[in-house]
Write an enzyme that holds these catalytic residues in place. Structure first.
Site, PDB file in Angstrom:
ATOM      1  CG  ASN A  13      33.162 -51.250  40.865  1.00 30.31           C
ATOM      2  OD1 ASN A  13      33.377 -51.985  39.907  1.00 30.31           O
ATOM      3  ND2 ASN A  13      32.389 -51.608  41.892  1.00 30.31           N
ATOM      4  CE  LYS A  15      29.047 -50.747  41.053  1.00 33.20           C
ATOM      5  NZ  LYS A  15      27.889 -50.505  41.886  1.00 33.20           N
ATOM      6  CG  HIS A  99      31.289 -54.294  45.208  1.00 31.67           C
ATOM      7  ND1 HIS A  99      29.932 -54.397  45.057  1.00 31.67           N
ATOM      8  CD2 HIS A  99      31.600 -52.990  45.018  1.00 31.67           C
ATOM      9  CE1 HIS A  99      29.443 -53.198  44.782  1.00 31.67           C
ATOM     10  NE2 HIS A  99      30.439 -52.328  44.752  1.00 31.67           N
ATOM     11  CD  GLU A 101      27.113 -53.966  42.735  1.00 27.43           C
ATOM     12  OE1 GLU A 101      27.993 -54.197  41.901  1.00 27.43           O
ATOM     13  OE2 GLU A 101      26.621 -52.825  42.900  1.00 27.43           O
ATOM     14  CD  GLU A 171      31.609 -49.387  47.707  1.00 29.57           C
ATOM     15  OE1 GLU A 171      31.744 -48.455  46.918  1.00 29.57           O
ATOM     16  OE2 GLU A 171      31.372 -50.549  47.351  1.00 29.57           O
ATOM     17  N   GLY A 177      24.452 -47.291  44.076  1.00 29.58           N
ATOM     18  CA  GLY A 177      23.630 -47.266  42.863  1.00 29.58           C
ATOM     19  C   GLY A 177      22.218 -46.738  43.080  1.00 29.58           C
ATOM     20  CB  SER A 217      25.110 -42.496  45.425  1.00 30.57           C
ATOM     21  OG  SER A 217      24.284 -43.586  45.065  1.00 30.57           O
TER      22      SER A 217
HETATM   23  P1  PGA Z   1      27.846 -46.234  42.870  1.00 35.68           P
HETATM   24  O1  PGA Z   1      28.657 -47.587  43.145  1.00 35.68           O
HETATM   25  O2  PGA Z   1      28.846 -45.109  42.895  1.00 35.68           O
HETATM   26  O3  PGA Z   1      27.201 -46.433  41.529  1.00 35.68           O
HETATM   27  O4  PGA Z   1      26.841 -46.099  43.974  1.00 35.68           O
HETATM   28  C1  PGA Z   1      29.695 -47.621  44.068  1.00 35.68           C
HETATM   29  C2  PGA Z   1      30.234 -49.021  44.178  1.00 35.68           C
HETATM   30  O5  PGA Z   1      29.450 -49.970  44.063  1.00 35.68           O
HETATM   31  O6  PGA Z   1      31.442 -49.230  44.357  1.00 35.68           O
END
Ligand code: PGA
Length: 256
Positions: A13, A15, A99, A101, A171, A177, A217
């Protein structure tokens, strides 16, 4: 009836990173690092404007193309939105839906997640539906409740025949993140809870076949342990998907 073995799916992803030209380079670099590795499915979910450039870069490779969102209406007066048909015509096969976010910053609700998932599925796309608890919800001891509710609502009115095109990504919001990964056991436990929600709604067979990813992460160091867990069938990877060498280590760890 025989049960299909679950194939692991590693999805990057990106982003809101990469312009079209840098996206093309990154996709090519990723391919260089993982070519020949056919023991899992690999998807990269890129910003809308990068889709044509990345589609060209991954053409003829095993890398599949994904988007990060989709609107639920087919067309019309929805300024700024992108439909499932538009994505399909550009070569997109997967789309991330719900997601955290999007839920956190863009007002996405369980209802809109469900509508987007259905629009994606009806267009023949595979929907990577994200669920996960926030830190305070975990601390209150309601992780199972939150994740079960999100999973059930996301799949409201989704027929069993479409489940082969559904991936659930667990998640935990506190792990995204932040560098804080769920332990292998924590991640496996919640992926197992998701599987039991599927079993209650669609039956044991469907639950056994459902792809449930972990995300938050996941990186070159912890991927092997997470991907070895019984209920974890792959990863949704943010930060590490922008680093070809690290992403390749994760893809390696998912080889079956
Ligand atoms: P990350 O993001 O691996 O940077 O924690 C995962 C995601 O948001 O899908």
């Amino acid at each position: 009836m025989s049960v299909r073995k679950r194939r692991k799916v590693i999805a990057g992803n990106w982003k809101m990173n990469m312009t079209p030209s840098s996206a093309k380079e990154l996709a090519k670099n990723i391919y260089e690092q993982i070519k020949g590795k056919r023991g899992c499915d690999v998807v990269i979910c890129v910003p809308f404007v990068d889709i044509p450039a990345v589609a060209q870069a991954v053409k003829g490779t095993m890398i599949k193309l994904g988007a990060q969102n989709v609107h639920y209406e087919e067309k019309g007066a929805y300024t700024g939105e992108v439909s499932a048909e538009m994505l399909k015509e550009c070569g997109v096969q997967y789309v991330i839906v719900g997601h955290s976010e999007r839920r956190q910053y863009f007002g996405e609700t369980d209802e809109t997640v469900n509508k987007r998932a259905k629009a994606a599925l009806n267009a023949g796309l595979t929907a990577i539906i994200c669920v996960g608890e926030q830190l305070w919800e975990r601390e209150c001891g309601i992780t199972a409740e939150v994740v079960s509710r999100q999973t059930k609502l996301a799949l409201y009115d989704v027929p069993e025949e479409q489940l082969a095109h559904v991936i659930i990504a667990y998640e935990p919001v506190w792990a995204i993140g932040t560098g804080k990964t769920a332990t292998n056991e924590q991640a496996d436990e919640v992926c197992g809870i998701i599987r039991s929600v599927i079993a209650d709604k669609y039956g044991k067979q469907a639950a056994k076949q459902m792809i449930v990813q972990y995300g938050g992460s996941m990186n070159a160091k912890n991927a092997e342990g997470l991907l070895a867990m019984e209920n974890i069938d792959g990863g949704l990877i943010g930060g590490a998907s922008l680093k070809p060498a690290d992403f390749a280590v994760i893809v390696n760890a998912a080889q079956q």
